[in-house]
Design an enzyme around this catalytic site. Structure first.
Site, mmCIF file in Angstrom:
data_model
loop_
_atom_site.group_PDB
_atom_site.id
_atom_site.type_symbol
_atom_site.label_atom_id
_atom_site.label_comp_id
_atom_site.label_asym_id
_atom_site.label_seq_id
_atom_site.Cartn_x
_atom_site.Cartn_y
_atom_site.Cartn_z
ATOM 1 C CG ASP A 92 -0.220 0.227 2.522
ATOM 2 O OD1 ASP A 92 0.688 -0.575 2.817
ATOM 3 O OD2 ASP A 92 -0.543 1.185 3.246
ATOM 4 C CD GLU A 156 4.012 1.436 7.044
ATOM 5 O OE1 GLU A 156 4.680 1.905 7.979
ATOM 6 O OE2 GLU A 156 3.771 2.078 5.998
#
Length: 454
Positions: A92, A156
């Protein structure tokens, strides 16, 4: 030990690495459905899973974590009796911010001035490619000497803790002798660096309400309590005149005793405008690695274009507090909330919602794994010795892993050196650093396996 076969193999794999990073960067994998469709993250996760299957990983799975994101897991068995190494990255990315401010499109990997530009190129899609390069180089030169687990996180950057909660519920999944977190970076290009400390984080969302609705500023301004003005005053209370973070009860005087960050180099790395001073006191290393730092990362207020002459009834802000090792993030969050509540002006109604939290981390740099990495970096970067630095950012998973596996050694390396401009527009990665760190990781896995044979 010779690095030539490994280095030559990695060099030969770089065109493939660029093609793969191009594919991976193209996914708009921002793990916030309020900003980007979930499909971007789902497609990136599927790509990572397919890449692991192509490298003969077993038990490849898309793990549905409690925050709604998916982490990708795979296992590559090594020789009998070999240690297990967990390799971490996240797929991500941060939002691209203002896409028009990018010189080239943020989700199209573009080569320019010897670097590859694109959102996630360094943080941390490039970290996943680094792991693949290291493993491929070993397989082409005698095989991977350890058992390998790979985990690629899917949220994250949002700090919502999905993988942490999943790991706590399935503690056997990520168990390993050593963990390599591929999400930090070198002190600067060409300086091989491991990160020994990470600041933790407390994130809160603050709302102030003063009126039942907006009012005409000519008719009511001067006496009606303006929520936006109250928010500005409240947020200003979080810093002293010199810019030092001031949260009531939170210590701000710790000192960093390792690698020092010269102020002129920091100014250049941070691109501070001429004549503008740095904030805070103490050395730069103290300020960015050893002390708390508050940042207002978002504020809801009317834009200049289209604004009306109104006294605002409500205002909202998001505040990030970086918490250094030695301070508890839970307690820091409580102190931040108490500070905001006690400094709210004019009796404005305040609500504080905690939206993220993670503890700081400190690694044991005296462990055998660090010796193995030092030797590997010395070979991958001829003439350079491994440096140990701190990092002001947070990787909450590190503390989760340290708590679950207290005997595991945790090393932090990665591609996010200052020129990478992670989280900003025009993020990029140095292909030379990707190549050298892939060599270093491959050699580390060899060194580490050899050290465990004795």
């Amino acid at each position: 030990m010779t690095a030539r076969p490994i280095s030559e193999t990695v060099a030969s794999l770089m065109p493939r690495a660029k093609a793969e990073l191009t594919e991976l960067v193209a996914f708009r994998s921002v793990a916030d459905p309020a900003q980007f469709p979930r499909s971007g993250c789902e497609a990136a996760a599927a790509w990572v899973a397919d890449a692991l299957r192509a490298e003969d990983f077993q038990d490849v799975a898309l793990l549905d974590t409690p925050d709604g994101s998916q982490s990708v897991y795979g296992y590559l068995p090594g020789p009998a009796g070999a240690p297990t190494v967990l390799l971490y990255a996240h797929y991500d990315v941060q939002p691209p911010l203002d896409e028009s401010a990018w010189i080239s499109p943020p989700f199209e990997l573009t080569e320019r001035d010897g670097r590859w530009f694109g959102r996630g190129a360094a943080d941390c899609k490039g970290g996943f490619i680094m792991h693949l390069l290291a493993l491929r180089a070993l397989r082409a030169n005698g095989g991977v000497p350890v058992s390998v687990k790979v985990i690629a996180e899917g949220s994250e950057e949002q700090g919502t803790g999905g993988l942490e909660r999943y790991a706590e519920a399935h503690p056997e999944l990520l168990a390993a002798d050593t963990v390599v977190i591929g999400d930090t970076g070198n002190f600067r290009v060409g300086v091989p660096t491991v990160t020994s400390t990470l600041r933790g984080m407390a994130m809160v969302r603050v709302q102030l309400d003063t009126l039942k609705g907006n009012l005409h500023s000519g008719q009511f301004g001067g006496a009606a309590p303006d929520a936006l003005a109250a928010m500005i005053q409240l947020l200003a209370s979080l810093r002293a005149e010199d810019g030092t973070t001031t949260v009531d009860g939170l210590a701000t005087d710790a000192e960093w005793d390792g690698l020092q960050y010269p102020e002129d180099e920091f100014r250049a790395d941070a691109k501070v405008l001429d004549g503008v001073g740095l904030i805070g006191s103490g050395s730069v290393s103290d300020r960015v690695w050893a002390r708390p730092a508050v940042t207002v990362i978002g504020i809801d207020c009317p834009p200049v274009v289209g604004s009306t002459p109104s006294v605002q009834a409500s205002a909202r802000a998001q505040v990030s507090l970086r918490v250094p090792p030695g301070q508890d993030a839970v307690e820091a969050a409580k102190l931040l909330t108490a500070h905001l509540e006690s400094h709210t002006p004019w009796g404005a109604r305040i609500s504080v919602e905690q939206v993220g939290q993670g503890q700081a981390f400190r690694a044991d740099t005296s462990s055998p794994a660090y010796a193995a990495m030092s030797e590997a970096m010395r070979v991958a970067y001829p003439g350079e010795e491994m440096q140990i630095a701190g990092m002001g950012g947070s990787i909450p998973l590190c503390n989760t892993l340290a708590a679950l596996y207290p005997q595991a050694e945790i090393l932090l390396i990665g591609l996010s050196e200052p020129e990478a401009q992670i989280h900003a527009v025009n993020e990029s990665v140095s292909p030379r650093e990707l190549e050298r760190l892939s060599v270093a990781e491959a050699l580390f896995l060899r060194n580490y396996a050899d050290s465990r044979k004795g």
